[in-house]
Design a protein around this motif. Sequence first.
Motif, PDB file in Angstrom:
ATOM      1  N   GLY A 106      26.621  48.648  24.506  1.00  0.00           N
ATOM      2  CA  GLY A 106      26.144  47.561  25.352  1.00  0.00           C
ATOM      3  C   GLY A 106      27.257  46.649  25.818  1.00  0.00           C
ATOM      4  N   HIS A 107      28.113  46.227  24.895  1.00  0.00           N
ATOM      5  CA  HIS A 107      29.233  45.357  25.266  1.00  0.00           C
ATOM      6  C   HIS A 107      30.164  46.070  26.244  1.00  0.00           C
ATOM      7  N   ASP A 108      30.410  47.333  25.978  1.00  0.00           N
ATOM      8  CA  ASP A 108      31.270  48.116  26.852  1.00  0.00           C
ATOM      9  C   ASP A 108      30.695  48.168  28.272  1.00  0.00           C
ATOM     10  N   THR A 109      29.406  48.381  28.378  1.00  0.00           N
ATOM     11  CA  THR A 109      28.759  48.468  29.691  1.00  0.00           C
ATOM     12  C   THR A 109      28.859  47.155  30.453  1.00  0.00           C
ATOM     13  N   ILE A 110      28.555  46.051  29.794  1.00  0.00           N
ATOM     14  CA  ILE A 110      28.587  44.741  30.456  1.00  0.00           C
ATOM     15  C   ILE A 110      29.975  44.460  31.031  1.00  0.00           C
ATOM     16  N   CYS A 111      31.001  44.756  30.254  1.00  0.00           N
ATOM     17  CA  CYS A 111      32.358  44.431  30.692  1.00  0.00           C
ATOM     18  C   CYS A 111      32.892  45.424  31.722  1.00  0.00           C
ATOM     19  N   ARG A 112      32.518  46.669  31.601  1.00  0.00           N
ATOM     20  CA  ARG A 112      32.895  47.641  32.628  1.00  0.00           C
ATOM     21  C   ARG A 112      32.276  47.254  33.972  1.00  0.00           C
ATOM     22  N   VAL A 113      30.998  46.944  33.939  1.00  0.00           N
ATOM     23  CA  VAL A 113      30.293  46.585  35.175  1.00  0.00           C
ATOM     24  C   VAL A 113      30.903  45.328  35.794  1.00  0.00           C
ATOM     25  N   ALA A 114      31.260  44.358  34.969  1.00  0.00           N
ATOM     26  CA  ALA A 114      31.832  43.105  35.482  1.00  0.00           C
ATOM     27  C   ALA A 114      33.113  43.350  36.270  1.00  0.00           C
ATOM     28  N   THR A 115      33.878  44.396  35.917  1.00  0.00           N
ATOM     29  CA  THR A 115      35.123  44.657  36.641  1.00  0.00           C
ATOM     30  C   THR A 115      34.865  45.025  38.097  1.00  0.00           C
ATOM     31  N   PHE A 116      33.670  45.514  38.385  1.00  0.00           N
ATOM     32  CA  PHE A 116      33.332  45.893  39.761  1.00  0.00           C
ATOM     33  C   PHE A 116      32.637  44.764  40.525  1.00  0.00           C
ATOM     34  N   LEU A 117      32.414  43.645  39.843  1.00  0.00           N
ATOM     35  CA  LEU A 117      31.710  42.521  40.461  1.00  0.00           C
ATOM     36  C   LEU A 117      32.615  41.346  40.810  1.00  0.00           C
ATOM     37  N   VAL A 118      33.861  41.354  40.315  1.00  0.00           N
ATOM     38  CA  VAL A 118      34.765  40.246  40.622  1.00  0.00           C
ATOM     39  C   VAL A 118      35.007  40.186  42.133  1.00  0.00           C
TER      40      VAL A 118
ATOM     41  N   GLU B 242      37.503  37.714  43.608  1.00  0.00           N
ATOM     42  CA  GLU B 242      38.851  37.283  43.958  1.00  0.00           C
ATOM     43  C   GLU B 242      39.712  38.524  44.259  1.00  0.00           C
ATOM     44  N   PRO B 243      40.252  38.656  45.461  1.00  0.00           N
ATOM     45  CA  PRO B 243      40.992  39.865  45.856  1.00  0.00           C
ATOM     46  C   PRO B 243      42.105  40.263  44.890  1.00  0.00           C
ATOM     47  N   GLY B 244      42.919  39.288  44.475  1.00  0.00           N
ATOM     48  CA  GLY B 244      44.036  39.601  43.591  1.00  0.00           C
ATOM     49  C   GLY B 244      43.588  40.132  42.245  1.00  0.00           C
ATOM     50  N   LEU B 245      42.492  39.594  41.728  1.00  0.00           N
ATOM     51  CA  LEU B 245      41.967  40.043  40.441  1.00  0.00           C
ATOM     52  C   LEU B 245      41.234  41.371  40.598  1.00  0.00           C
ATOM     53  N   LYS B 246      40.495  41.506  41.667  1.00  0.00           N
ATOM     54  CA  LYS B 246      39.740  42.738  41.918  1.00  0.00           C
ATOM     55  C   LYS B 246      40.672  43.944  42.014  1.00  0.00           C
ATOM     56  N   GLU B 247      41.824  43.741  42.662  1.00  0.00           N
ATOM     57  CA  GLU B 247      42.814  44.808  42.802  1.00  0.00           C
ATOM     58  C   GLU B 247      43.246  45.340  41.446  1.00  0.00           C
ATOM     59  N   TYR B 248      43.372  44.431  40.475  1.00  0.00           N
ATOM     60  CA  TYR B 248      43.797  44.823  39.135  1.00  0.00           C
ATOM     61  C   TYR B 248      42.633  45.410  38.333  1.00  0.00           C
ATOM     62  N   MET B 249      41.484  44.733  38.362  1.00  0.00           N
ATOM     63  CA  MET B 249      40.347  45.118  37.540  1.00  0.00           C
ATOM     64  C   MET B 249      39.780  46.489  37.885  1.00  0.00           C
ATOM     65  N   GLN B 250      39.865  46.895  39.133  1.00  0.00           N
ATOM     66  CA  GLN B 250      39.262  48.168  39.525  1.00  0.00           C
ATOM     67  C   GLN B 250      39.903  49.364  38.825  1.00  0.00           C
ATOM     68  N   HIS B 251      41.085  49.147  38.254  1.00  0.00           N
ATOM     69  CA  HIS B 251      41.763  50.212  37.515  1.00  0.00           C
ATOM     70  C   HIS B 251      41.609  50.053  35.997  1.00  0.00           C
ATOM     71  N   LYS B 252      40.902  49.003  35.544  1.00  0.00           N
ATOM     72  CA  LYS B 252      40.886  48.695  34.116  1.00  0.00           C
ATOM     73  C   LYS B 252      39.494  48.598  33.476  1.00  0.00           C
ATOM     74  N   PRO B 253      38.461  49.229  34.001  1.00  0.00           N
ATOM     75  CA  PRO B 253      37.148  49.065  33.361  1.00  0.00           C
ATOM     76  C   PRO B 253      37.141  49.540  31.919  1.00  0.00           C
ATOM     77  N   GLN B 254      37.860  50.641  31.632  1.00  0.00           N
ATOM     78  CA  GLN B 254      37.876  51.169  30.268  1.00  0.00           C
ATOM     79  C   GLN B 254      38.581  50.211  29.312  1.00  0.00           C
ATOM     80  N   MET B 255      39.639  49.549  29.761  1.00  0.00           N
ATOM     81  CA  MET B 255      40.363  48.621  28.906  1.00  0.00           C
ATOM     82  C   MET B 255      39.549  47.359  28.651  1.00  0.00           C
ATOM     83  N   MET B 256      38.848  46.873  29.676  1.00  0.00           N
ATOM     84  CA  MET B 256      38.048  45.668  29.490  1.00  0.00           C
ATOM     85  C   MET B 256      36.866  45.943  28.562  1.00  0.00           C
ATOM     86  N   GLY B 257      36.302  47.131  28.661  1.00  0.00           N
ATOM     87  CA  GLY B 257      35.227  47.487  27.739  1.00  0.00           C
ATOM     88  C   GLY B 257      35.721  47.521  26.301  1.00  0.00           C
ATOM     89  N   HIS B 258      36.919  48.022  26.101  1.00  0.00           N
ATOM     90  CA  HIS B 258      37.527  48.060  24.770  1.00  0.00           C
ATOM     91  C   HIS B 258      37.766  46.650  24.242  1.00  0.00           C
TER      92      HIS B 258
END
Length: 356
Positions: free
Chosen positions: A23-35, A37-53
Amino acid sequence: MRNILLALLLLGSSQAFAWGGRGHDTICRVATFLVKEPGLKEYMQHKPQMMGHLCNMPDFYWKSLGGDAAKLGNSTHFIDIEVIGLDVKDITVDYKQLMTDFTGKPNKFKNDGSTIKSIPQEFGSSWWRADQFMRHIAGLKEDFAKAKAPTNFKEEQDNELPYNKLAYDMVVSMGLMGHFVGDNCQPFHTTADYDGYAAGHGGIHAYFEDQVVGQFDGDLDYLVLKSARAMKNPEFMKPKTAIEKMKVLSVISNKEIPKILKMDPVTKKSTLVKEKGMELKTAAERQPSSVAFKKMKPMIVTEMARGAVLLAALWDEAYASAGKPKIGAYKSYKYPFTVDFVTPDYIEVPKTEEKK
């Protein structure tokens, strides 16, 4: 005897994992696709697995450390609303004031003449815990302004480069914050009856967040993302501060507990007997989680979607507060396998205070 658990009477807070790892992994993975801010979105789109971890770190790693990580950290995962007897809307967001007003006052949930010895341990602090990481990220702004972003491959991979250290610190803090936002959209982390024994539904916590969630197919992330994108100006997004947003989300989550209990396929209610300072608990008997899943599925998707929407918004806000650094320039392969425990900075805990 099956499902019988012995626990010390003084234990009153949940040590269970909110939503479980998936559940925690899903919430944080999904959040990476919802940001947004362009500068942050550029970074987050490559890091869903790391944010879930990272979002699972406070459960799977910190809770294994014991010592201060358990004594000071375990109670930061919840808000036991009934302990102080106020409606959520009437609870102050000033934590020191909360401790001043209610330490030594009757515990309204136990209603047995006992008093509140520790607000941090008995009431919890998930709202303030999320805000702690928001404040930390905002505090990086001045250092980011002074640091030089990497300009070549060698600098991108230099983990000792001041800019890279700051970027790593910010991203780790965002991930850790995500855990506590996720806790707040799990209804049983907003109630002192966290495992349902007061309602005859003992054992509901893990059943709901782990066993029922485990019934989802591989499309869980997609379902939560779809639900999140369909949310239009939810109530918890309207307040200005992170604490107030978390507070409103708690109200929404807490109101769903009666609905969940109604869907719980209990065949025999749980029992709780207090004897000589101990609690003898017999969990409720219930049908397999596949039965509950058919009814609970839409609610779980919506709850996780709320967490992802709020988390993405807080990430955007935190990123802006840090001066919108060029986080995309940080391309190091350093991975946060384990992260040191972060001590809550909004409370002062006496050395002699016992763990709840």
